[in-house]
Design a protein around this motif. Structure first.
Motif, PDB file in Angstrom:
ATOM      1  N   TYR A 245       0.857  -1.186   0.000  1.00  0.00           N
ATOM      2  CA  TYR A 245       0.000   0.000   0.000  1.00  0.00           C
ATOM      3  C   TYR A 245       0.890   1.231   0.000  1.00  0.00           C
ATOM      4  O   TYR A 245       1.902   1.248   0.684  1.00  0.00           O
ATOM      5  N   PRO A 246       0.568   2.278  -0.779  1.00  0.00           N
ATOM      6  CA  PRO A 246      -0.568   2.388  -1.700  1.00  0.00           C
ATOM      7  C   PRO A 246      -0.295   1.783  -3.080  1.00  0.00           C
ATOM      8  O   PRO A 246      -1.234   1.595  -3.844  1.00  0.00           O
ATOM      9  N   GLY A 247       0.953   1.490  -3.422  1.00  0.00           N
ATOM     10  CA  GLY A 247       1.277   0.882  -4.709  1.00  0.00           C
ATOM     11  C   GLY A 247       1.739   1.894  -5.745  1.00  0.00           C
ATOM     12  O   GLY A 247       1.683   3.112  -5.539  1.00  0.00           O
ATOM     13  N   ASN A 248       2.248   1.362  -6.870  1.00  0.00           N
ATOM     14  CA  ASN A 248       2.686   2.185  -8.010  1.00  0.00           C
ATOM     15  C   ASN A 248       3.816   3.143  -7.665  1.00  0.00           C
ATOM     16  O   ASN A 248       3.905   4.241  -8.212  1.00  0.00           O
ATOM     17  N   GLY A 249       4.667   2.731  -6.709  1.00  0.00           N
ATOM     18  CA  GLY A 249       5.829   3.548  -6.378  1.00  0.00           C
ATOM     19  C   GLY A 249       5.511   4.835  -5.666  1.00  0.00           C
ATOM     20  O   GLY A 249       6.318   5.761  -5.669  1.00  0.00           O
ATOM     21  N   ARG A 250       4.351   4.907  -5.042  1.00  0.00           N
ATOM     22  CA  ARG A 250       3.922   6.155  -4.395  1.00  0.00           C
ATOM     23  C   ARG A 250       3.898   6.004  -2.881  1.00  0.00           C
ATOM     24  O   ARG A 250       3.989   4.907  -2.348  1.00  0.00           O
ATOM     25  N   LEU A 251       3.709   7.130  -2.218  1.00  0.00           N
ATOM     26  CA  LEU A 251       3.431   7.160  -0.786  1.00  0.00           C
ATOM     27  C   LEU A 251       2.026   7.695  -0.584  1.00  0.00           C
ATOM     28  O   LEU A 251       1.575   8.563  -1.339  1.00  0.00           O
ATOM     29  N   ALA A 252       1.332   7.164   0.412  1.00  0.00           N
ATOM     30  CA  ALA A 252       0.028   7.712   0.785  1.00  0.00           C
ATOM     31  C   ALA A 252       0.231   8.816   1.811  1.00  0.00           C
ATOM     32  O   ALA A 252       1.281   8.907   2.450  1.00  0.00           O
ATOM     33  N   VAL A 253      -0.766   9.671   1.969  1.00  0.00           N
ATOM     34  CA  VAL A 253      -0.745  10.715   3.000  1.00  0.00           C
ATOM     35  C   VAL A 253      -1.746  10.318   4.075  1.00  0.00           C
ATOM     36  O   VAL A 253      -2.925  10.066   3.785  1.00  0.00           O
TER      37      VAL A 253
ATOM     38  N   ARG B 185      -9.108   8.029   5.851  1.00  0.00           N
ATOM     39  CA  ARG B 185      -9.364   7.125   4.715  1.00  0.00           C
ATOM     40  C   ARG B 185      -8.151   6.248   4.404  1.00  0.00           C
ATOM     41  O   ARG B 185      -8.280   5.033   4.263  1.00  0.00           O
ATOM     42  N   THR B 186      -6.969   6.854   4.313  1.00  0.00           N
ATOM     43  CA  THR B 186      -5.794   6.073   3.935  1.00  0.00           C
ATOM     44  C   THR B 186      -5.386   5.092   5.037  1.00  0.00           C
ATOM     45  O   THR B 186      -4.891   3.999   4.740  1.00  0.00           O
ATOM     46  N   ARG B 187      -5.607   5.478   6.281  1.00  0.00           N
ATOM     47  CA  ARG B 187      -5.321   4.524   7.360  1.00  0.00           C
ATOM     48  C   ARG B 187      -6.214   3.295   7.235  1.00  0.00           C
ATOM     49  O   ARG B 187      -5.755   2.159   7.383  1.00  0.00           O
ATOM     50  N   ALA B 188      -7.478   3.518   6.975  1.00  0.00           N
ATOM     51  CA  ALA B 188      -8.415   2.394   6.835  1.00  0.00           C
ATOM     52  C   ALA B 188      -8.041   1.526   5.636  1.00  0.00           C
ATOM     53  O   ALA B 188      -8.077   0.281   5.715  1.00  0.00           O
ATOM     54  N   GLU B 189      -7.675   2.147   4.513  1.00  0.00           N
ATOM     55  CA  GLU B 189      -7.273   1.384   3.330  1.00  0.00           C
ATOM     56  C   GLU B 189      -6.018   0.567   3.602  1.00  0.00           C
ATOM     57  O   GLU B 189      -5.918  -0.600   3.174  1.00  0.00           O
ATOM     58  N   ALA B 190      -5.052   1.154   4.288  1.00  0.00           N
ATOM     59  CA  ALA B 190      -3.806   0.446   4.582  1.00  0.00           C
ATOM     60  C   ALA B 190      -4.061  -0.749   5.488  1.00  0.00           C
ATOM     61  O   ALA B 190      -3.491  -1.836   5.271  1.00  0.00           O
ATOM     62  N   LYS B 191      -4.921  -0.576   6.474  1.00  0.00           N
ATOM     63  CA  LYS B 191      -5.208  -1.697   7.376  1.00  0.00           C
ATOM     64  C   LYS B 191      -5.982  -2.798   6.658  1.00  0.00           C
ATOM     65  O   LYS B 191      -5.794  -3.985   6.950  1.00  0.00           O
ATOM     66  N   GLU B 192      -6.794  -2.417   5.697  1.00  0.00           N
ATOM     67  CA  GLU B 192      -7.488  -3.424   4.884  1.00  0.00           C
ATOM     68  C   GLU B 192      -6.472  -4.197   4.038  1.00  0.00           C
ATOM     69  O   GLU B 192      -6.572  -5.428   3.889  1.00  0.00           O
TER      70      GLU B 192
END
Length: 456
Positions: free
Chosen positions: A121-129, A133-140
């Motif tokens: 997570y998040p994928g594609n060579g990127r970092l999430a902020v 929302r992003t915390r929930a996605e990462a834990k999923e």
């Protein structure tokens, strides 16, 4: 000859200052030494205490600073993480707890490590902020992790370095968890990865269970200016990861270096961090102009660390004095200009024929010399025990017990008591235990460099 008074406290040549334009920590440098040498004396030793105050200490302390940090979590997902299954479950729970500790605005990513490195997570060579929302996605995304494959830690670190390089922030940090030996790449490959990552980000490393190699994990943390520890029970991972992330969120000034300038004729003996852990920085010097060199210290929040500086000065006659070294704390200019000096301290040499003055050992220097010897004695004792040299192991671990007792290092003394039966701590008389739990031996080895600070 001049009449010199014996020093009673630390010296500091500059008051505390912070980075230009920063409302973050303020730095001070204090020097503890006995500056007096006998006629012909050449070796000068000093303890340099660097203190940073006024910065954040936990994830919730300074929420506005969230956008100044980026963190990558690297989780071992090799096949051995399923034996027992509590390791993989503990790793997922620990990563989730760390994600919950991220401050809003912090850039982050998750990496699954096997014989390859994969962005989870998040994928594609990127970092999430980080936000809700992003915390929930990462834990999923964590829930989908499973164990399988080998272990090549260098690939994990290189991927983390690439991800962190994409963030325009001063604080770049990694947290790495492994449960096994680095069996799917050569030691040279791991060393090359560490060399390429050094200075690009800091990293805390943890070993879970008892099937990993202590020197690999501690070597990673040392090279990347982070902490190392064992979490023998996977159930303790979540609390440990939370504490690590809180510590990372408290960092506000990155890439701080100890700059040592010496006059003509002065030789550097060594530069070591001695508190909160022993770490030899001598070989990490980078040249910084005529007779000056920088030694990396990593990122800082609200904290204090001690460094042992040893230099050899030219011989001089009684009554002479000289500046033996100038110690500066510097931080680079983001635009590539002149570094900012945060604070300075002076190391002096004064020659005297007063034997009481010249033979007195500064208490701080004596204490940390003993703490460094303690760490060496533990390492050498455990190595001797593993190789079957039980007499050598008894002698070294006995000396370690003696040093731990004399310095008041109760935590290390307690760990030693699980490996040896202590007959007399004051004399270092011990007997090796016939049976030692592997976790106890590994805990002692992993934590052998942790020191206690001298009572000033």
């Amino acid at each position: 000859m001049a009449n010199f008074a014996k020093p009673t406290g630390p010296t500091s040549s500059a008051g505390p200052t912070g980075p230009t334009g920063s409302a973050g920590p303020q730095f001070s440098v204090d020097v503890y030494q006995n500056e007096f040498l006998p006629e012909g004396g050449r070796d000068v030793n000093a303890i340099v205490t660097v203190t940073s105050t006024g910065g954040g200490t936990t994830g919730g302390a300074r929420p506005a600073a969230g956008s100044s940090a980026a963190v990558v979590l690297m989780l071992d997902c090799s096949g051995s993480m399923d034996y027992p299954a509590t390791k993989m479950r503990g790793a997922r729970e620990a990563a989730a707890a760390a994600i919950d500790t991220l401050r809003d605005g912090t850039s982050f990513a998750l990496v699954a490590g096997t014989h390859l490195a994969r962005e989870v997570y998040p994928g594609n060579g990127r970092l999430a902020v980080a936000d809700a929302r992003t915390r929930a996605e990462a834990k999923e995304a964590l829930r989908g992790l499973s164990a399988g494959g080998g272990t090549a830690i260098g690939t994990w670190l290189r991927l983390a370095a690439g991800l962190l390089a994409s963030a325009d922030v001063p604080i770049r940090h990694g947290i790495l968890l492994t449960d096994g030996r680095n069996e799917h790449e050569s030691p040279e490959d791991l060393r090359a990865a560490l060399d390429s990552c050094a200075g690009r980000f800091t990293c805390d490393a943890r070993g879970v269970g008892t099937d990993w190699e202590v020197k690999e994990v501690t070597g990673i943390a040392s090279a990347l200016l982070g902490t190392a520890d064992i979490v023998a029970d996977p159930g303790g991972l979540a609390g440990d990861f939370t504490a690590m992330m809180e510590h990372a969120m408290g960092k506000e000034v990155a890439d701080v270096a100890l700059r040592l300038w010496t006059p003509v004729g002065v030789e550097i003996g060594f530069v070591k961090q001695v508190a909160p852990t022993v770490d030899d920085l001598t070989g990490r010097r980078t040249e910084a102009g005529p007779r000056a060199g920088d030694y990396p210290t990593g990122s800082w929040g609200d904290e204090s660390r001690d460094y042992h500086v040893s230099v050899r000065v030219p011989q001089a006659a009684v009554g002479q004095e000289m500046l033996a070294a100038r110690v500066s704390l510097i931080v680079p200019d983001p635009a590539g200009g002149t570094p900012t000096t945060l604070s300075q301290g002076l190391v002096r040499a004064v020659w005297t024929d007063d034997m009481a003055m010249s033979t007195s050992i500064n208490p701080q220097v004596a204490h940390y010399t003993g703490q460094a010897e303690l760490a060496d004695a533990i390492q050498e004792g455990l190595d001797a025990r593993k190789s079957g040299d039980y007499d050598g192991a008894t002698a070294k671990l006995g000396r370690a017990v003696q040093l731990a007792a004399a310095s008041g290092n109760a935590d290390t003394a307690k760990l030693l008591s699980k490996v040896v039966d202590v007959v007399d701590a004051a004399t270092g008389t011990v007997r090796l235990k016939a049976k030692v739990a592997e976790a106890d031996e590994m805990t002692l080895e992993t934590r052998s460099t942790k020191t206690v600070r001298v009572k000033k």
